[in-house]
Design a protein around this motif. Structure first.
Motif, PDB file in Angstrom:
ATOM      1  N   VAL A 131       1.255  -0.880   7.728  1.00  0.00           N
ATOM      2  CA  VAL A 131       2.112  -0.059   8.582  1.00  0.00           C
ATOM      3  C   VAL A 131       3.222  -0.923   9.156  1.00  0.00           C
ATOM      4  CG1 VAL A 131       2.243   1.270  10.723  1.00  0.00           C
ATOM      5  CG2 VAL A 131       0.317   1.612   9.152  1.00  0.00           C
ATOM      6  N   ALA A 132       4.477  -0.540   8.871  1.00  0.00           N
ATOM      7  CA  ALA A 132       5.619  -1.319   9.339  1.00  0.00           C
ATOM      8  C   ALA A 132       6.035  -0.929  10.754  1.00  0.00           C
ATOM      9  CB  ALA A 132       6.798  -1.134   8.386  1.00  0.00           C
ATOM     10  N   ALA A 133       5.902   0.350  11.089  1.00  0.00           N
ATOM     11  CA  ALA A 133       6.286   0.832  12.423  1.00  0.00           C
ATOM     12  C   ALA A 133       5.607   2.173  12.665  1.00  0.00           C
ATOM     13  CB  ALA A 133       7.803   0.979  12.530  1.00  0.00           C
ATOM     14  N   VAL A 134       5.540   2.543  13.949  1.00  0.00           N
ATOM     15  CA  VAL A 134       4.894   3.796  14.340  1.00  0.00           C
ATOM     16  C   VAL A 134       5.852   4.592  15.215  1.00  0.00           C
ATOM     17  CG1 VAL A 134       2.955   4.864  15.543  1.00  0.00           C
ATOM     18  CG2 VAL A 134       2.602   2.764  14.233  1.00  0.00           C
ATOM     19  N   ARG A 153       0.832  -1.197   0.000  1.00  0.00           N
ATOM     20  CA  ARG A 153       0.000   0.000   0.000  1.00  0.00           C
ATOM     21  C   ARG A 153       0.875   1.258   0.000  1.00  0.00           C
ATOM     22  NH1 ARG A 153      -4.302  -0.197   4.630  1.00  0.00           N
ATOM     23  NH2 ARG A 153      -5.298   1.346   3.302  1.00  0.00           N
ATOM     24  N   SER A 154       0.402   2.305  -0.658  1.00  0.00           N
ATOM     25  CA  SER A 154       1.175   3.540  -0.757  1.00  0.00           C
ATOM     26  C   SER A 154       1.217   4.259   0.586  1.00  0.00           C
ATOM     27  CB  SER A 154       0.563   4.468  -1.814  1.00  0.00           C
ATOM     28  OG  SER A 154      -0.697   4.954  -1.370  1.00  0.00           O
ATOM     29  N   ASP A 155       2.253   5.104   0.753  1.00  0.00           N
ATOM     30  CA  ASP A 155       2.371   5.892   1.981  1.00  0.00           C
ATOM     31  C   ASP A 155       1.177   6.827   2.138  1.00  0.00           C
ATOM     32  OD1 ASP A 155       4.768   4.789   2.835  1.00  0.00           O
ATOM     33  OD2 ASP A 155       5.985   6.229   1.712  1.00  0.00           O
ATOM     34  N   LYS A 203      -1.522  14.518  13.850  1.00  0.00           N
ATOM     35  CA  LYS A 203      -1.302  14.536  12.410  1.00  0.00           C
ATOM     36  C   LYS A 203      -0.448  13.333  12.030  1.00  0.00           C
ATOM     37  CE  LYS A 203      -1.198  16.193   8.197  1.00  0.00           C
ATOM     38  NZ  LYS A 203      -2.413  16.229   7.344  1.00  0.00           N
ATOM     39  N   ALA A 204      -0.939  12.547  11.065  1.00  0.00           N
ATOM     40  CA  ALA A 204      -0.233  11.344  10.640  1.00  0.00           C
ATOM     41  C   ALA A 204       0.439  11.562   9.293  1.00  0.00           C
ATOM     42  CB  ALA A 204      -1.199  10.171  10.549  1.00  0.00           C
ATOM     43  N   ALA A 205       1.675  11.083   9.184  1.00  0.00           N
ATOM     44  CA  ALA A 205       2.409  11.095   7.919  1.00  0.00           C
ATOM     45  C   ALA A 205       3.098   9.742   7.782  1.00  0.00           C
ATOM     46  CB  ALA A 205       3.426  12.229   7.895  1.00  0.00           C
ATOM     47  N   ALA A 206       3.379   9.336   6.549  1.00  0.00           N
ATOM     48  CA  ALA A 206       4.009   8.028   6.336  1.00  0.00           C
ATOM     49  C   ALA A 206       5.121   8.140   5.309  1.00  0.00           C
ATOM     50  CB  ALA A 206       2.971   7.013   5.879  1.00  0.00           C
ATOM     51  N   GLU A 207       6.176   7.385   5.532  1.00  0.00           N
ATOM     52  CA  GLU A 207       7.291   7.306   4.590  1.00  0.00           C
ATOM     53  C   GLU A 207       7.904   5.911   4.686  1.00  0.00           C
ATOM     54  OE1 GLU A 207      11.514   9.495   3.412  1.00  0.00           O
ATOM     55  OE2 GLU A 207      10.232  10.340   4.978  1.00  0.00           O
ATOM     56  N   GLY A 208       7.898   5.199   3.562  1.00  0.00           N
ATOM     57  CA  GLY A 208       8.453   3.847   3.551  1.00  0.00           C
ATOM     58  C   GLY A 208       7.710   2.891   4.462  1.00  0.00           C
TER      59      GLY A 208
END
Length: 204
Positions: A193-196, A136-138, A160-165
């Motif tokens: 989600v790989a990590a938070v 799934r895309s970031d 606020k949530a953001a995702a990268e990789g």
């Protein structure tokens, strides 16, 4: 991310007394490569795969120089699922971490695992399910995490949530450690989600 987050449910099953042909037809119709096998009470008793159903079903080429399979009398071919299924199948639980599920699949060379809640068959998870969740895309990850956080905060955007990789970063303030833990769990339950990481808000 847990097995219950990406498993397929309800599950397409076949009974142990069903014919091999009917099981093959169900696999084809549903686009699956394996089926949980249940008894008359619905209890899981085995798993049957495409490979199991093909056993003794494909006749060898009589013109081939190398014969990989011996001739089989059609009357001796297995007729029921119970004759070709794998008994006592490996299974997983709804709360099992997907990484552990993937490790079990690779270790035991299986492509699908039934999901049991106690003795109840509640789902099935395949390698395809895991791959689909992982790619799934970031942007999609951040949007879904944001949605869950906003719901928890009754519509107010406290975080606020953001995702990268595949790694999600949540910025904002927390009332206490319990709230930090809740936010972490909410974000981790989003498939892919790989990590938070929790970060304080940026200084004005």
């Amino acid at each position: 991310m847990r097995a219950k987050d990406i498993m397929s449910s309800p599950v397409h099953t076949v009974t142990e007394t069903a014919s091999v042909e009917s099981a093959a037809a169900l696999m084809t119709a549903r686009g699956v490569t394996a089926l949980p096998v249940v008894d008359d009470t619905g209890r899981l008793v085995g798993m049957v795969s495409e490979g199991d159903l093909l056993w003794h079903r494909v006749a060898p080429d009589p013109t081939a120089h190398i014969r990989q399979y011996p001739d089989t009398d059609p009357s001796e071919r297995p007729g029921m699922v119970t004759e070709v299924m794998a008994s006592y199948p490996l299974a997983t639980r709804p709360d099992m971490d997907v990484a552990e599920v993937a490790e079990a699949m690779l270790e035991h060379d299986v492509r699908s695992l039934p999901v049991l809640d106690g003795n109840e068959l509640v789902g099935i998870i395949s390698r395809r399910d895991i791959l689909r969740a992982m790619v799934r895309s970031d942007e999609a990850l951040a949007a879904e995490v944001q949605h869950r956080l906003d719901e928890y905060a009754d519509g107010s955007q406290r975080w606020k949530a953001a995702a990268e990789g595949g790694i999600v970063t949540v910025t904002g303030e927390y009332s206490d450690e319990t709230e930090r833990a809740v936010v972490t769990v909410l974000a981790r339950t989003v498939p892919g989600v790989a990590a938070v990481r929790l970060a304080p808000p940026l200084a004005a």
